[in-house]
Design an enzyme around this catalytic site. Structure first.
Site, PDB file in Angstrom:
ATOM      1  N   CYS A 247     -84.908  25.256 -48.369  1.00 20.35           N
ATOM      2  CA  CYS A 247     -83.751  26.070 -48.773  1.00 20.35           C
ATOM      3  C   CYS A 247     -82.523  25.223 -49.115  1.00 20.35           C
ATOM      4  CB  CYS A 247     -83.430  27.118 -47.719  1.00 20.35           C
ATOM      5  SG  CYS A 247     -82.778  26.484 -46.158  1.00 20.35           S
ATOM      6  N   HIS A 296     -80.819  29.053 -42.789  1.00 19.15           N
ATOM      7  CA  HIS A 296     -81.367  29.384 -44.108  1.00 19.15           C
ATOM      8  C   HIS A 296     -80.216  29.858 -44.986  1.00 19.15           C
ATOM      9  CE1 HIS A 296     -84.653  30.268 -46.873  1.00 19.15           C
ATOM     10  NE2 HIS A 296     -83.983  31.364 -47.221  1.00 19.15           N
ATOM     11  N   HIS A 308     -83.296  32.168 -53.380  1.00 22.77           N
ATOM     12  CA  HIS A 308     -83.418  31.152 -52.328  1.00 22.77           C
ATOM     13  C   HIS A 308     -84.820  30.557 -52.338  1.00 22.77           C
ATOM     14  CE1 HIS A 308     -85.691  33.908 -49.434  1.00 22.77           C
ATOM     15  NE2 HIS A 308     -85.387  34.682 -50.454  1.00 22.77           N
TER      16      HIS A 308
END
Length: 334
Positions: A247, A296, A308
């Protein structure tokens, strides 16, 4: 009789050697800070194998969870050889987390040793791995530098460190230099006294607002289109290229299409960006997943959606998704 004893002894030695060399299945209990990547390295296996053996659908694991792992512990393999180094030069793809793991340290120890105020690193930056801390400058240098009007950023500097050295504040430094975030770069020249440059932009800039919705330092339309062009790219822990992203590696790659930022973790981006009440297109959204705190992140693209690098690769998800909604921490602006 003697021959029989020798033969039997040889068989025992061979048998024990073969047994010691074989990888054995073992149950391990997940500890705080563990990730599948950590465990795969420690037990000389792969993330895919661990997920397959434990029927995991994502890379998320939990403290206290019991995992079955086929492999051999490699935890003591390289610690002695790496611990002899006193400095380390940051390479592309590095993060404080990776470096601390490699040298058997904590992130806080590394930051304290190098006087770092955030998790951001720059390629080529030299970090101390042992020695005395570099938390503050001496009072004599503080006095002698008070007459200086500009300052050239050196490796290891931060706005907090520079502000302390020149008897000012981070807010004043940012205003004086028209900075929108706490990110600074080696050889960047900063004004440490003088008039503010924050209001030097023309008042009528509505014609360009569509491409710069959330940040004056990024072209938001380009940011979103660059991100969308990567949809379908596979997930890869620590990945920063189109062969695979994690990420934060995905964010690093997209940002560096327009600007130059060091590779850092989700927590590093969280600590260096400006908090906002609600996201606009091009802002960054953060979540807590496998550990407490920001772990994240993605780019907000409007309509309550964000892009993402998840466990299934680069994808677009909804903030209302039953998994992401309860894990949402907030939005930040670059």
């Amino acid at each position: 009789m003697k021959k029989q004893i020798i033969t039997a002894t040889t068989a025992v030695v061979l048998g024990s050697t073969l047994f010691a060399g074989a990888a054995s299945a073992q149950s391990i209990k997940v500890k705080k800070g563990d990730t599948l990547w950590d465990l795969s390295r420690k037990y000389d296996t792969t993330i895919s194998k661990i997920k397959s053996e434990n029927h995991l659908r994502s890379d998320i694991i939990y403290v206290g969870q019991t995992l079955s792992i086929n492999g051999k512990s490699t935890s003591s393999k390289s610690s002695s050889s790496s611990s002899s180094s006193s400095t380390y030069k940051v390479k592309s793809g590095d993060s404080l987390w990776k470096i601390s793991k490699k040298y058997g340290m904590t992130i806080n120890e590394l930051k304290k040793l190098n006087g770092l105020k955030s998790d951001l690193l720059r390629v080529g930056q030299v970090l101390k791995l042992k020695g005395s801390t570099s938390s503050s400058s001496s009072s004599s240098s503080k006095v002698s530098s008070s007459s200086t009007s500009t300052y050239k950023v050196k490796s290891g500097d931060s706005l907090s460190k520079i502000a302390s050295k020149y008897g000012t504040t981070v807010s004043k430094l940012k205003s004086l230099n028209g900075l929108k975030s706490d990110v600074i770069y080696v050889n960047q020249v900063l004004k440490v006294k003088g008039t503010s440059t924050s209001s030097s932009k023309p008042a009528s800039s509505s014609s360009s607002s569509s491409s710069k919705t959330s940040s004056t330092s990024l072209n938001v339309s380009k940011l979103v289109s660059d991100a969308k062009a990567l949809v379908g790219t596979p997930y890869k822990w620590g990945g920063t290229t189109t062969s695979g992203f994690d990420c934060s590696g995905f964010i690093w790659y997209v940002l560096n299409k327009q600007t130059s930022v060091g590779r850092t973790s989700t927590a590093g981006y969280w600590s260096s960006m400006k908090s906002i009440a609600s996201p606009s297109v091009g802002d960054f959204v953060f979540f807590t997943t496998y550990k407490s705190g920001p772990s994240h992140m993605g780019i907000y693209i409007g309509n309550n959606s964000f892009i993402h690098a998840g466990s299934d690769g680069v994808q677009i998800s909804s903030l209302n998704n039953s998994y992401w909604k309860p894990r949402y921490l907030g939005a930040k602006r670059f």
